[in-house]
Enzyme design. Structure first.
Site, PDB file in Angstrom:
ATOM      1  N   ASP A 199       0.738  -1.023  -0.090  1.00  0.00           N
ATOM      2  CA  ASP A 199      -0.025   0.006  -0.057  1.00  0.00           C
ATOM      3  C   ASP A 199       0.761   1.365  -0.067  1.00  0.00           C
ATOM      4  O   ASP A 199       1.759   1.437   0.871  1.00  0.00           O
ATOM      5  CB  ASP A 199      -0.924   0.061   1.382  1.00  0.00           C
ATOM      6  CG  ASP A 199      -1.795   0.997   1.317  1.00  0.00           C
ATOM      7  OD1 ASP A 199      -2.706   1.090   0.379  1.00  0.00           O
ATOM      8  OD2 ASP A 199      -2.003   1.759   2.309  1.00  0.00           O
ATOM      9  N   GLU A 263       1.671  -0.189  -4.944  1.00  0.00           N
ATOM     10  CA  GLU A 263       1.024   0.639  -5.263  1.00  0.00           C
ATOM     11  C   GLU A 263       1.714   1.887  -5.343  1.00  0.00           C
ATOM     12  O   GLU A 263       1.924   2.606  -4.461  1.00  0.00           O
ATOM     13  CB  GLU A 263      -0.273   0.757  -4.164  1.00  0.00           C
ATOM     14  CG  GLU A 263      -1.451   1.806  -4.662  1.00  0.00           C
ATOM     15  CD  GLU A 263      -2.403   2.317  -3.387  1.00  0.00           C
ATOM     16  OE1 GLU A 263      -3.264   2.741  -3.754  1.00  0.00           O
ATOM     17  OE2 GLU A 263      -1.633   2.571  -2.345  1.00  0.00           O
TER      18      GLU A 263
HETATM   19  C1  GLC Z   1      -4.359   3.194  -0.428  1.00  0.00           C
HETATM   20  C2  GLC Z   1      -5.582   2.236  -0.576  1.00  0.00           C
HETATM   21  C3  GLC Z   1      -6.637   3.043  -0.059  1.00  0.00           C
HETATM   22  C4  GLC Z   1      -6.245   3.657   1.409  1.00  0.00           C
HETATM   23  C5  GLC Z   1      -5.015   4.242   1.447  1.00  0.00           C
HETATM   24  C6  GLC Z   1      -4.625   4.768   2.744  1.00  0.00           C
HETATM   25  O1  GLC Z   1      -4.225   3.973  -1.451  1.00  0.00           O
HETATM   26  O2  GLC Z   1      -5.803   1.662  -1.660  1.00  0.00           O
HETATM   27  O3  GLC Z   1      -7.760   2.558  -0.128  1.00  0.00           O
HETATM   28  O4  GLC Z   1      -7.377   4.670   1.649  1.00  0.00           O
HETATM   29  O5  GLC Z   1      -3.992   3.599   1.081  1.00  0.00           O
HETATM   30  O6  GLC Z   1      -4.097   3.352   3.263  1.00  0.00           O
END
Ligand code: GLC
Length: 530
Positions: A199, A263
């Site tokens: 993440d 991500e």
């Molecule tokens: C990432 C996740 C999202 C979350 C954010 C904070 O972007 O995909 O859903 O709100 O991180 O953890």
């Protein structure tokens, strides 16, 4: 020589919304276990499951209070083991979400950190004295609205949070934090997990001089969330992040055959740096370009070209069409083009990620204001940034709650669930689900589509076309992104071919002549005769 995560297809499950097994209206691990046959029959290879860890659920699991346990709302460790065993028995891999950028403010680490300035864990988070006027140390903004700094009365300092106040950022410059978080990876790999989706990976390191972010000149006030008013120069994509990632990769490489996926919301030229010098970064820096590019043939063709050209030697591509943070593809491009998009995703070179429910053609569901759950929507209302519409319950059958739960679902079930659902679409030869199954099957049957070379064909107007080639096999993909019919001559490409799949699902597996004709909003896969 190709790894499972290169040939395979990932399927994202948002666990709250997939299948509830105990009637509390929230999906859980037993629910996923009960639906493993579905996942296997769909033809995907790996399940990526969004966070399952104990959490106050302020950001629905992305606020982790314990990285090495299961939240009771999702089940128990036995349920988790049943999931791993059930998945393995069906040849499915399991990828977990790993949330390193921040924890919950209820995490024992943060509770210790905030207890006093001399706490041994004080430096595990990012604390800073107030500015001379007592305000926040600098202008950094939270992605979920407001300042990224929250003042802690007891110790008289501010702590930094890229997201909610309830999600303090860990200090990845601290070696103890690194060690503790590395052990989290080992913990899950020892329990049979095949890899991680990491993440907010591009946010892990922030400027050590705490410099102000510059304003964004193109910001449209009232149309975009407030944090877009700045260029996140000092809070994102910092050069030192690559050292941190190389360490994560080393830990993952202690175990066989695991995958590390990041991500990363960055433009292509920045994104590719996350493969790492000498490919010691993440295996797959998530490529979100299809979420952001205009749905026009020329923009899409140009995007594929730029991405393919930018990849480092040996860097394996990947493509994403939807996830739990963005509008559903059927809403973004409409139901007809969503079929073309499915074919594009599953024929491009690189690992595809599907988002649960997109295979049914699920659209965003309008959420009445009183039922909004997403903190982003609540903090920044009125701009349509809310993520609830794309997180509604999976549609299994035509019953009132779509077979998702016997209780009151945590988000409303879509109004179209009596027609768009697994049961109905499984009987319907031209359904979106039938199309996804056909595409996944043909991708598995034709190595050219999973591991073959990519060769673009020059097109104009609404067409996108390319070849995928492996050994002597050549597969042609032609997509019509517009509403008018088109014909494409095979002259100069092949003598003839066999039409394997049309997105219309009414003429599969027939010999094509020397022309490929496309109806409006149609895509085709043609196996070329040599
Ligand atoms: C990432 C996740 C999202 C979350 C954010 C904070 O972007 O995909 O859903 O709100 O991180 O953890």
């Amino acid at each position: 020589m190709f790894k499972w995560w290169q040939r395979g297809v990932l399927y994202e499950i948002y666990p709250r919304s997939f299948q509830d097994s105990n009637g509390d209206g929230i999906g859980d691990l037993r629910g996923i276990v009960d639906r493993l046959d579905y996942c296997a029959s769909l033809g995907v290879d790996a399940l990526w499951i969004a966070p399952l860890y104990p959490s106050p659920m302020v950001d629905f699991g992305y606020d982790v209070a314990d990285h090495t346990a299961i939240d009771p709302v999702f089940g128990t460790f036995e349920d988790f083991e049943a999931l791993i065993a059930g998945a393995k028995a069906r040849g499915l891999r399991v990828v977990l979400d790993y949330v390193p950028n921040h924890t919950s403010d209820r995490h024992p680490w943060f509770e210790e950190s905030r207890a006093s300035r001399t706490s041994v864990r004080r430096d595990w988070y990012i604390w800073h004295d107030p500015a001379p006027d007592g305000g926040p140390p600098n202008n950094w903004l939270s992605q979920f609205g407001g300042s990224a700094w929250t003042f802690d009365e007891r110790t008289g300092q501010y702590y930094y949070h890229a997201f909610l106040e309830a999600q303090p950022d860990l200090n990845w410059r601290n070696p103890d934090v690194q060690r503790a978080m590395h052990d989290v990876l080992r913990f899950w790999m020892r329990r049979g997990v095949d890899g991680f989706r990491v993440d907010a990976l591009w946010l892990l390191i922030k400027d050590d001089r705490f410099r102000d972010n510059p304003p964004h000149p193109a910001y449209r006030l009232g149309e975009e969330p407030p944090h877009h008013s700045q260029i996140p120069l000092y809070t994102a994509d910092r050069p030192e992040v690559h050292d941190v990632i190389a360490e994560l990769r080393r830990v993952v490489d202690e175990f066989d055959d695991r995958v590390l996926i990041g991500e990363i919301y960055l433009p292509i030229e920045r994104l590719i740096a996350y493969y790492g010098a000498d490919l010691e970064g993440v295996h797959l820096p998530f490529n979100f370009q299809l979420l952001q590019t205009q749905w026009h043939a020329r923009s899409i063709a140009d995007l594929i070209h730029r991405y393919e050209r930018a990849l480092p030697p040996g860097g394996w591509p990947n493509w994403v069409l939807g996830n739990h943070d963005v509008s559903r593809i059927a809403t973004r491009v409409g139901p007809l083009q969503a079929r073309v998009a499915a074919m594009l995703l599953l024929t491009l070179r690189g690992t595809p990620t599907l988002y649960y429910g997109d295979e049914l053609g699920m659209s965003n569901v309008e959420i009445p204001r009183a039922r909004a759950r997403d903190p982003f929507e609540k903090n920044v209302p009125g701009l349509g940034v809310g993520r609830d519409p794309a997180r509604t319950p999976m549609q299994w059958d035509a019953s009132e709650r779509a077979g998702f739960t016997s209780g009151e679902p945590w988000l409303p079930v879509a109004p179209d669930s009596s027609v768009l659902n697994v049961q109905v679409e499984s009987e319907e030869p031209t359904s979106m689900l039938a199309l996804y199954r056909a595409l996944l099957k043909v991708r598995r049957a034709q190595p050219a589509l999973s591991i073959g070379r990519y060769e673009p064909l020059a097109m104009q107007g609404d067409l996108v076309a390319f070849l995928r080639c492996y050994e002597n096999e050549r597969v042609l993909v032609v997509l019509n992104l517009g509403g008018d019919p088109h014909a494409l001559s095979l002259a100069g490409i092949a003598r003839s071919g066999r039409l394997l799949v049309s997105t219309h699902m009414d003429c599969n597996d027939i010999a094509a002549t020397s022309d490929v004709s496309l109806r409006a909003d149609e895509g085709v896969i043609v196996k070329l005769d040599s």
